[in-house]
Design a protein around this motif. Structure first.
Motif: not given
Lengths: 145, 344, 498
Positions: C187-188, A25, A22-23, C190
């Motif tokens: 970040r993260f 991206q 994910m990082t 979603f």
């Protein structure tokens, strides 16, 4: 313990890879090597290494004992999920006495007056402290909100 | 252990039973609340008797913050004019987005009022929420605080002109603190950058107070924050405000001229504002009742005293004026934010 | 002026309000989810009609009381009432389990009161000097302090170093959720708006400590295990108290100092002091199993942060944390502007506040000690009633924080995860430590690099930052080496035995 540790080590490694992916991206900032991705990327690498270490360490752990006592804890967790669902639906003041009665039945409490005193006492106490004293709203539930 | 297992069955049966009951009860109740809707719609055709019960004021920020305190002070005065109590409800999260969403999707009956802030016109440009000001109907604006250019008292810049000249000659070197990436003070500084042809080194802090602390400690060169946030240090001679970035001077810092008077630079006057809104489908007569109550509340001496004590700028506008402000702010931020490279 | 101040404070209604504040504060602090900040913020409107001294002292009573109150639930039911008391669970709960709840509560009460009182004296006598010193603290120093705090992970890791590090790093990863502190990139998250500012760590804490403990107690509850803890009536003895005095003093110093620093409060101070107490202890192996120093260190430190936090507020007019931000509001409503001019223009108010603060700390000791008999009654409540009640309080406490049901789900999931972590030997404290310090470390690292235009030299050319980083590296690796060394010896011994 052994199987549990091995499962945990796999979860750690999979999560580490997922975070790392994910990082990739994340955008990078002009002129800075330490962008939004820097911290999580670094941590995900450390996390992966720790997962590997846990896996290696697990071979030295004893074999698993059957977690027979876990059942009651799991049932309570399920009851709690039901409770949270009830709170979103009926609100706190109605769901709380209901779930407390169920808890008491599950815990095999025999004194009949506990089934009245505890649910009403706890609900009233929360109402008093949170709503009356501090003025913090209590969840009302979809049906009455 | 086996002996007690029947009780567990009873317990689980009870759970299932309760669920079934709530499902039925849910059905029954929805239809009855539908009936209420019709009744209230019928009554609003005639002269409104709003409000019949207490009104909720959603505050999208935590209890104890500036917006919360302002909302509580305002609510206290508005209750007198509304004839009903007003309950302040803090709905925190997402930098305000959670409260805005809650306010926008509330039942448009006037019983849910939301205190909105400048973030309503910035967050959606930052792609952080879909909610925009267009989903609300404005009741009243009550506050606007201008930006300043504030430096340390012992800094070499004695006037705004000297500061601008230095920044122009040394692009990217002047460290300007702000209250977070994409926050109002970041955007105000960026607007000044754009209109004066400068380039700052923007240093984000977690709020305005840490930025002012860093300025006091000499770790950054300037802050763009509001007069109230630097007043104590300016009065004590530790900081110096070079200019007020607004079309008029500030009551909180008498004697400091505006940026245009000092340097001739015209820039967009961006700063935090606060106001009260309702969901956009709220009937007009209800809006009128609320507007009257909140406008009168904002004019109460007790509220004005609160605002002055806190150094907050009192700018009161009715619905139309507030709508215009939100529209203009939204447009400026729509141009400014993408240019800053904050949207990815 | 001082005499006038005495008259201002020693009035029947002022003292009464202060007692009321301290007692409500203790109650608020001991309930999970109700923090000191919330208590002060929610009762702020009550002060509008009061005089300046009375109003501010009511809030100060709540603030000080709540910071102390958090330790009561931490010790008795392993549930830190406020984040500042998270470190107190590590030794407080084991002590209560061994029947020494009374002694543990006495230690926490006395340490809190003494720590708080001394920090007020720091405030009175050294405020201007200390405030100037605190201003030296910039991003680089705050980063170094956070790293120093984080280095404690290796010493609170518990039995397995790897597991402790895993939960610590997991906490750090969770802490990176939400908007990036420099670029604002989500970040993260979603796409979930509730995650935009990251996971709120208080529900996580309530879940990991209180809910998971409640689930665990279910394991034995139906098996009629008659392992009821009998309460040991013995209180704190003089030699024991004498032994913890150095710990109290050291922790008070650390607490006052950390309280002054912007954006670092009781939660950071309590963990740092805990670790320092362990480092200086002759018997570090007792920590985590019920060492008295393990309670007195975090408790003296977190109450000492109160005096520390008042330093920048009163002398500079700058709030260092959320509670003092609300207190600033309380001053402003009274028409008082904290800052350098407050001492000149309203000296009598300042002195009255100082006297009130000392009184508030003494009241903590008085109310706390006389309340212990009442507090320990919680242990007499059978688990069958206590556990369901705790679970209900976890739900309402997490909800009340932000009036957001999302936080309740966070608490619940943390509780379930925490239960399995506890079962398989993964400690929870490193997660909390990481959630408190992770954002502080990252945002200050990035901020420092923005200020230095990308140069890392900023961390080594500034003396305070450099010292703290070196200390952090030492703290991080000492237990690690000791652990590896012991393992090595053990294996050698094993192989020789075979």
């Amino acid at each position: 313990m052994k199987t549990a540790e091995q499962i945990a080590s796999f979860i750690v490694m999979i999560l580490a890879v997922a975070v790392y992916a994910m990082t990739l991206q994340f955008p990078s900032l002009e002129g800075f090597e330490t962008g939004p991705a820097f911290f999580p990327k670094m941590l995900s690498i450390v996390f992966f290494i720790l997962g590997v270490l846990l896996f290696l360490q697990s071979f030295r752990s004893s074999n698993d004992k059957l977690p027979e006592k876990m059942r009651d804890a799991l049932i309570i967790m399920v009851l709690m999920l039901v409770y949270l669902y009830l709170v979103t639906l009926l609100g706190f003041n109605i769901s709380t006495p209901i779930i407390l009665v169920i808890f008491l039945a599950f815990l095999k409490v025999r004194t009949w007056y506990s089934y009245i005193a505890l649910p009403i006492g706890v609900t009233f106490f929360v109402y008093l402290i949170f709503q009356v004293f501090l003025g913090v709203p209590i969840p009302e539930g979809a049906m009455f909100g | 252990m086996e002996r007690g297992s029947w009780r567990k069955w009873v317990a689980s049966a009870a759970v299932v039973g309760m669920l079934a009951l709530t499902a039925c009860g849910g059905g029954g109740n929805t239809s009855s609340s539908g009936g209420d809707d019709k009744a209230s719609a019928a009554s609003s055709e005639t002269k409104t008797d709003f409000p019949k019960k207490s009104v909720n004021l959603i505050v999208p920020y935590a209890a104890g913050g500036g917006t919360d305190a302002t909302a509580r002070a305002l609510a206290k005065e508005a209750e007198k004019h509304l004839g009903q109590s007003i309950a302040v409800v803090n709905k925190t999260g997402g930098g305000g987005a959670v409260g805005f969403t809650e306010g926008a999707t509330a039942k448009p009956d006037g019983y849910t009022v939301t205190m909105v802030t400048v973030e309503l016109t910035t967050l959606h440009h930052l792609n952080l929420t879909p909610v925009t000001y267009k989903e609300f109907k404005p009741i009243a604006q009550i506050n606007f605080d201008p930006a300043t250019i504030t430096v340390r008292a012992d800094s070499p810049w004695k006037t705004a002109q000297e500061f601008i000249d230095y920044a122009k000659a040394h692009p990217g070197e002047v460290k300007v603190g702000n209250s977070g990436p994409g926050s109002i003070w970041h955007l105000s500084a960026a607007a000044l950058e754009k209109d004066a042809g400068l380039k700052f080194n923007h240093v984000p802090f977690d709020g305005a107070a840490p930025a002012v602390t860093a300025l006091l400690g000499g770790h950054i060169d300037a802050v763009p924050v509001s007069p109230a946030e630097v007043k104590a240090q300016v009065d004590a001679g530790k900081l110096r405000t070079l200019a007020i970035v607004d079309d008029k001077p500030s009551d909180a810092l008498p004697g400091v001229k505006t940026l245009e008077e000092e340097t001739g630079i015209k820039t967009t006057y961006l700063g935090p504002w606060r106001g009260v809104v309702v969901p956009k489908d709220t009937p007009d007569d209800v809006v009128q009742v609320l507007t009257d109550a909140f406008m009168k509340a904002a004019d109460e001496p007790a509220f004005k005293e609160y605002m002055n004590n806190n150094g907050l700028g009192i700018v009161i506008k009715d619905g139309a004026g507030f709508e215009k402000l939100m529209e203009e702010a939204d447009q400026s931020f729509g141009e400014l934010i993408p240019a800053l490279g904050l949207v990815k | 002026m001082l005499l006038q101040a005495f008259f201002d404070v020693f009035q029947f209604n002022v003292i009464g309000i202060l007692i009321l504040g301290v007692i409500s504060g203790i109650a608020i602090g001991s309930l999970p989810g109700l923090t000191a900040t919330m208590g002060v913020a929610l009762l702020l409107p009550l002060t509008f009609g009061m005089s300046a001294v009375t109003g501010v002292l009511l809030l100060i009573g709540i603030y000080f009381g709540a910071i102390y109150g958090g330790s009561i639930s931490a010790i008795l039911i392993n549930t830190p009432g406020t984040p500042s008391a998270a470190a107190t669970t590590m030794d407080g709960y084991p002590l209560a389990q061994q029947g020494h709840a009374k002694k543990a509560l006495m230690v926490s009460t006395i340490s809190s009161g003494v720590g708080g009182t001394i920090s007020v004296f720091f405030l009175i006598f050294f405020a201007p000097i200390l405030a100037d010193w605190a201003l030296e603290f910039s991003a680089a120093e705050s980063f170094a302090l956070a790293i120093f705090g984080l280095s404690i992970i290796t010493s609170i890791a518990g039995e397995s170093m790897v597991k402790g590090l895993i939960t610590g790093v997991a906490g750090l990863l969770i802490a990176t959720m939400g908007l990036d502190p420099v670029s604002g990139f989500p970040r993260f998250t979603f796409g979930e708006v509730n995650l935009m500012n990251g996971l709120n760590f208080i529900p996580v804490m309530i879940g990991l400590f209180a809910a998971s403990e409640a689930f665990k107690s279910m394991e034995s509850i139906n098996f009629q295990d008659k392992v009821k803890v009998t309460l040991n009536k013995a209180g704190l003895k003089w030699p024991e108290f004498k032994r913890i005095i150095p710990t109290i003093l050291r922790s008070t110093g650390l607490g006052t100092f950390i309280g002054m620093i912007p954006a670092a409060g009781g939660d950071v101070a309590s963990f740092v002091s805990y670790n320092e107490a362990k480092r200086f202890s002759k018997k570090p192996e007792e920590f985590g199993k019920g060492a008295l120093e393990g309670i007195s260190a975090p408790e003296a430190a977190n109450n000492a942060t109160t005096g520390g936090a008042m330093i920048p507020l009163l002398t500079l007019g700058i709030p260092g944390d959320a509670v003092t931000a609300v207190l600033l509001g309380a001053f402003l409503v009274q028409g008082l502007q904290p800052g350098p001019l407050l001492f000149q223009n309203h000296g009598e108010v300042v002195y009255a506040l100082f006297i009130g603060m000392i009184l508030a700390n003494l009241l903590i000791i008085i109310c706390g000690l006389s309340g212990i008999r009442l507090f320990v009654k919680v242990l007499d409540v059978p688990k069958k009633y206590l556990t369901p009640t705790i679970l209900v309080l976890c739900v309402i406490g997490s909800y009340a924080l932000n009036n957001n049901f999302f936080d309740v789900w966070v608490m619940m999931i943390s509780g379930i995860v925490g239960y399995f972590m506890q079962r398989y030997g993964f400690p929870a404290s490193p997660v909390i430590l990481a959630l408190i310090l992770g954002p502080m470390a990252e945002s200050n690292l990035r901020r420092a690099l923005v200020m230095s235009e990308g140069s890392y030299s900023i961390f080594f050319t500034r003396p305070i930052a450099c010292t703290l980083i070196i200390l952090a590296i030492l703290t991080l690796f000492t237990p690690l080496f000791r652990y590896l060394w012991n393992n090595h010896k053990k294996r050698k011994a094993n192989s020789e035995a075979i």
